[in-house]
Scaffold this active site. Structure first.
Site, PDB file in Angstrom:
ATOM      1  NE  ARG A  63      -2.355  -1.634   3.313  1.00  0.00           N
ATOM      2  CZ  ARG A  63      -2.034  -2.881   3.663  1.00  0.00           C
ATOM      3  NH1 ARG A  63      -2.359  -3.883   2.867  1.00  0.00           N
ATOM      4  NH2 ARG A  63      -1.415  -3.131   4.793  1.00  0.00           N
ATOM      5  CD  GLU A 100       3.076 -10.052  17.467  1.00  0.00           C
ATOM      6  OE1 GLU A 100       2.538  -9.478  16.504  1.00  0.00           O
ATOM      7  OE2 GLU A 100       2.514 -10.267  18.550  1.00  0.00           O
TER       8      GLU A 100
HETATM    9  P1  AMP Z   1       5.099  -2.787  11.307  1.00  0.00           P
HETATM   10  O1  AMP Z   1       6.361  -3.330  10.721  1.00  0.00           O
HETATM   11  O2  AMP Z   1       4.641  -3.538  12.510  1.00  0.00           O
HETATM   12  O3  AMP Z   1       5.204  -1.292  11.563  1.00  0.00           O
HETATM   13  O4  AMP Z   1       3.954  -3.017  10.250  1.00  0.00           O
HETATM   14  C1  AMP Z   1       3.862  -2.164   9.180  1.00  0.00           C
HETATM   15  C2  AMP Z   1       3.414  -2.844   7.918  1.00  0.00           C
HETATM   16  O5  AMP Z   1       2.388  -3.795   8.130  1.00  0.00           O
HETATM   17  C3  AMP Z   1       2.847  -1.797   7.000  1.00  0.00           C
HETATM   18  O6  AMP Z   1       3.325  -2.084   5.683  1.00  0.00           O
HETATM   19  C4  AMP Z   1       1.355  -1.925   7.128  1.00  0.00           C
HETATM   20  O7  AMP Z   1       0.742  -1.819   5.873  1.00  0.00           O
HETATM   21  C5  AMP Z   1       1.109  -3.294   7.737  1.00  0.00           C
HETATM   22  N1  AMP Z   1       0.286  -3.256   8.954  1.00  0.00           N
HETATM   23  C6  AMP Z   1       0.684  -3.549  10.215  1.00  0.00           C
HETATM   24  N2  AMP Z   1      -0.305  -3.477  11.091  1.00  0.00           N
HETATM   25  C7  AMP Z   1      -1.403  -3.110  10.386  1.00  0.00           C
HETATM   26  C8  AMP Z   1      -2.769  -2.849  10.727  1.00  0.00           C
HETATM   27  N3  AMP Z   1      -3.244  -2.968  11.985  1.00  0.00           N
HETATM   28  N4  AMP Z   1      -3.606  -2.477   9.735  1.00  0.00           N
HETATM   29  C9  AMP Z   1      -3.160  -2.367   8.463  1.00  0.00           C
HETATM   30  N5  AMP Z   1      -1.907  -2.604   8.083  1.00  0.00           N
HETATM   31  C10 AMP Z   1      -1.016  -2.974   9.023  1.00  0.00           C
END
Ligand code: AMP
Length: 176
Positions: A63, A100
Protein backbone atom coordinates in the site's frame (compact mmCIF):
# COMPACT_ATOMS: atom_id res chain seq x y z
CA UNK A 1 -16.87 24.14 11.56
CA UNK A 2 -14.81 22.45 8.86
CA UNK A 3 -13.32 19.04 9.59
CA UNK A 4 -9.53 18.71 9.70
CA UNK A 5 -7.75 16.42 7.28
CA UNK A 6 -7.10 14.00 10.15
CA UNK A 7 -10.83 13.89 10.92
CA UNK A 8 -11.75 13.39 7.26
CA UNK A 9 -9.28 10.49 6.95
CA UNK A 10 -10.19 8.98 10.30
CA UNK A 11 -13.86 8.87 9.28
CA UNK A 12 -12.84 6.87 6.20
CA UNK A 13 -10.65 4.24 7.89
CA UNK A 14 -12.37 0.90 8.23
CA UNK A 15 -11.42 -1.31 11.18
CA UNK A 16 -11.54 -4.99 10.25
CA UNK A 17 -11.27 -7.22 13.31
CA UNK A 18 -9.22 -10.42 13.25
CA UNK A 19 -7.68 -9.74 9.82
CA UNK A 20 -5.33 -11.17 8.60
CA UNK A 21 -5.10 -13.16 11.86
CA UNK A 22 -6.96 -13.35 15.19
CA UNK A 23 -6.37 -10.39 17.53
CA UNK A 24 -5.32 -7.94 14.78
CA UNK A 25 -7.49 -4.91 14.04
CA UNK A 26 -6.66 -4.19 10.40
CA UNK A 27 -6.84 -0.55 9.29
CA UNK A 28 -8.38 -0.73 5.83
CA UNK A 29 -7.43 2.40 3.85
CA UNK A 30 -9.42 1.58 0.70
CA UNK A 31 -12.31 3.97 1.61
CA UNK A 32 -9.72 6.80 1.79
CA UNK A 33 -8.40 5.89 -1.67
CA UNK A 34 -11.93 5.72 -3.08
CA UNK A 35 -12.72 9.30 -1.98
CA UNK A 36 -11.21 11.51 -4.68
CA UNK A 37 -11.18 14.70 -2.58
CA UNK A 38 -9.73 13.16 0.56
CA UNK A 39 -7.14 11.04 -1.28
CA UNK A 40 -6.01 14.11 -3.18
CA UNK A 41 -5.91 16.24 0.00
CA UNK A 42 -3.77 13.59 1.76
CA UNK A 43 -1.26 13.50 -1.08
CA UNK A 44 -1.09 17.30 -1.34
CA UNK A 45 -0.61 17.63 2.43
CA UNK A 46 2.27 15.11 2.44
CA UNK A 47 3.83 16.77 -0.60
CA UNK A 48 3.60 20.29 0.85
CA UNK A 49 5.49 19.18 3.99
CA UNK A 50 8.37 17.71 1.95
CA UNK A 51 8.59 19.87 -1.18
CA UNK A 52 12.17 20.88 -1.95
CA UNK A 53 13.69 18.66 0.77
CA UNK A 54 13.84 15.28 -1.03
CA UNK A 55 15.11 13.89 -4.35
CA UNK A 56 13.14 10.65 -4.62
CA UNK A 57 10.09 8.96 -3.08
CA UNK A 58 10.30 5.33 -1.89
CA UNK A 59 7.18 3.26 -1.18
CA UNK A 60 6.95 0.05 0.87
CA UNK A 61 5.05 -2.87 -0.70
CA UNK A 62 2.16 -2.89 -1.16
CA UNK A 63 0.00 0.00 0.00
CA UNK A 64 3.03 2.28 0.28
CA UNK A 65 3.16 2.06 -3.53
CA UNK A 66 -0.26 3.70 -3.83
CA UNK A 67 0.52 6.72 -1.67
CA UNK A 68 4.17 6.85 -2.72
CA UNK A 69 3.54 6.90 -6.46
CA UNK A 70 0.87 9.61 -6.12
CA UNK A 71 3.22 11.63 -3.91
CA UNK A 72 6.13 11.28 -6.34
CA UNK A 73 3.87 12.52 -9.14
CA UNK A 74 2.68 15.47 -7.02
CA UNK A 75 6.30 16.41 -6.19
CA UNK A 76 7.57 15.88 -9.74
CA UNK A 77 10.01 13.23 -8.49
CA UNK A 78 10.82 9.63 -9.34
CA UNK A 79 9.47 6.64 -7.40
CA UNK A 80 11.42 3.61 -6.16
CA UNK A 81 9.72 0.47 -4.74
CA UNK A 82 10.91 -1.50 -1.71
CA UNK A 83 9.62 -4.99 -2.48
CA UNK A 84 9.19 -8.33 -0.80
CA UNK A 85 11.90 -10.88 -1.62
CA UNK A 86 12.04 -12.28 -5.13
CA UNK A 87 9.91 -9.68 -6.92
CA UNK A 88 12.50 -7.30 -8.39
CA UNK A 89 14.11 -8.50 -11.65
CA UNK A 90 17.49 -6.75 -11.43
CA UNK A 91 20.41 -7.09 -9.01
CA UNK A 92 19.20 -6.23 -5.50
CA UNK A 93 20.26 -5.33 -1.98
CA UNK A 94 18.25 -7.32 0.58
CA UNK A 95 17.62 -7.14 4.30
CA UNK A 96 16.01 -9.72 6.59
CA UNK A 97 14.33 -8.46 9.76
CA UNK A 98 12.40 -9.88 12.71
CA UNK A 99 8.61 -9.97 12.75
CA UNK A 100 6.44 -10.83 15.74
CA UNK A 101 6.48 -14.40 14.43
CA UNK A 102 9.38 -15.29 12.12
CA UNK A 103 11.26 -13.05 9.70
CA UNK A 104 10.68 -11.12 6.47
CA UNK A 105 13.03 -10.02 3.70
CA UNK A 106 12.73 -6.81 1.69
CA UNK A 107 14.72 -5.83 -1.39
CA UNK A 108 15.61 -2.81 -3.49
CA UNK A 109 17.37 -2.53 -6.84
CA UNK A 110 21.11 -1.97 -6.39
CA UNK A 111 21.11 0.86 -8.92
CA UNK A 112 17.97 2.57 -7.57
CA UNK A 113 19.80 5.65 -6.25
CA UNK A 114 22.62 8.01 -7.00
CA UNK A 115 24.87 8.22 -3.92
CA UNK A 116 23.47 10.53 -1.27
CA UNK A 117 20.00 10.78 -2.80
CA UNK A 118 17.59 12.29 -0.25
CA UNK A 119 14.70 9.89 0.25
CA UNK A 120 11.14 10.35 1.43
CA UNK A 121 9.89 6.94 2.61
CA UNK A 122 6.12 6.29 2.50
CA UNK A 123 3.75 3.63 3.83
CA UNK A 124 0.07 3.42 4.77
CA UNK A 125 0.29 2.21 8.38
CA UNK A 126 3.08 2.53 10.98
CA UNK A 127 2.52 -0.26 13.49
CA UNK A 128 5.55 -1.67 15.40
CA UNK A 129 7.92 0.21 13.08
CA UNK A 130 9.85 -2.94 12.20
CA UNK A 131 9.14 -2.68 8.49
CA UNK A 132 9.92 1.03 8.19
CA UNK A 133 13.08 0.68 10.27
CA UNK A 134 14.26 -2.20 8.05
CA UNK A 135 13.48 -0.15 4.94
CA UNK A 136 15.53 2.78 6.29
CA UNK A 137 18.51 0.49 6.94
CA UNK A 138 18.20 -1.01 3.47
CA UNK A 139 18.06 2.43 1.85
CA UNK A 140 21.15 3.53 3.76
CA UNK A 141 22.96 0.36 2.67
CA UNK A 142 22.04 1.27 -0.90
CA UNK A 143 23.71 4.69 -0.48
CA UNK A 144 20.64 6.86 0.05
CA UNK A 145 19.95 9.33 2.86
CA UNK A 146 16.56 8.87 4.50
CA UNK A 147 15.20 12.34 5.20
CA UNK A 148 11.64 11.63 6.30
CA UNK A 149 8.89 9.06 6.69
CA UNK A 150 5.25 9.79 5.85
CA UNK A 151 2.46 7.44 6.83
CA UNK A 152 -1.31 7.80 6.58
CA UNK A 153 -1.92 6.10 9.95
CA UNK A 154 0.21 5.66 13.05
CA UNK A 155 -0.83 3.12 15.68
CA UNK A 156 0.80 5.07 18.49
CA UNK A 157 0.16 2.40 21.14
CA UNK A 158 2.67 0.15 19.32
CA UNK A 159 5.39 2.82 19.68
CA UNK A 160 6.77 2.39 16.14
CA UNK A 161 7.89 6.02 16.15
CA UNK A 162 10.53 5.21 18.80
CA UNK A 163 12.27 2.90 16.35
CA UNK A 164 12.38 5.74 13.82
CA UNK A 165 13.73 8.34 16.25
CA UNK A 166 16.52 9.33 13.83
CA UNK A 167 14.04 10.40 11.16
CA UNK A 168 11.42 13.10 10.69
CA UNK A 169 8.18 11.10 11.01
CA UNK A 170 4.69 12.40 10.22
CA UNK A 171 1.32 10.62 10.33
CA UNK A 172 -1.89 12.06 8.92
CA UNK A 173 -3.92 10.23 11.60
CA UNK A 174 -2.50 9.13 14.96
CA UNK A 175 -4.52 6.35 16.60
CA UNK A 176 -3.98 6.31 20.37
P1 AMP B 1 5.10 -2.79 11.31
O1 AMP B 1 6.36 -3.33 10.72
O2 AMP B 1 4.64 -3.54 12.51
O3 AMP B 1 5.20 -1.29 11.56
O4 AMP B 1 3.95 -3.02 10.25
C1 AMP B 1 3.86 -2.16 9.18
C2 AMP B 1 3.41 -2.84 7.92
O5 AMP B 1 2.39 -3.79 8.13
C3 AMP B 1 2.85 -1.80 7.00
O6 AMP B 1 3.33 -2.08 5.68
C4 AMP B 1 1.35 -1.92 7.13
O7 AMP B 1 0.74 -1.82 5.87
C5 AMP B 1 1.11 -3.29 7.74
N1 AMP B 1 0.29 -3.26 8.95
C6 AMP B 1 0.68 -3.55 10.21
N2 AMP B 1 -0.31 -3.48 11.09
C7 AMP B 1 -1.40 -3.11 10.39
C8 AMP B 1 -2.77 -2.85 10.73
N3 AMP B 1 -3.24 -2.97 11.99
N4 AMP B 1 -3.61 -2.48 9.73
C9 AMP B 1 -3.16 -2.37 8.46
N5 AMP B 1 -1.91 -2.60 8.08
C10 AMP B 1 -1.02 -2.97 9.02
Amino acid sequence: MTASLAELVDARLRDVKDFPSPGIVFKDVTPVLADAEVFSAVVRDMADRRRGTVDVVVGIEARGFIFGAALAHELGLGFVPVRKAGKLPGATHGLTYELEYGTATIEIHEDAFVAGARVLLVDDVLATGGTAEAACRLLEQAGAEVVAFETLVELAFLAGRERLARYDVHATVVVT
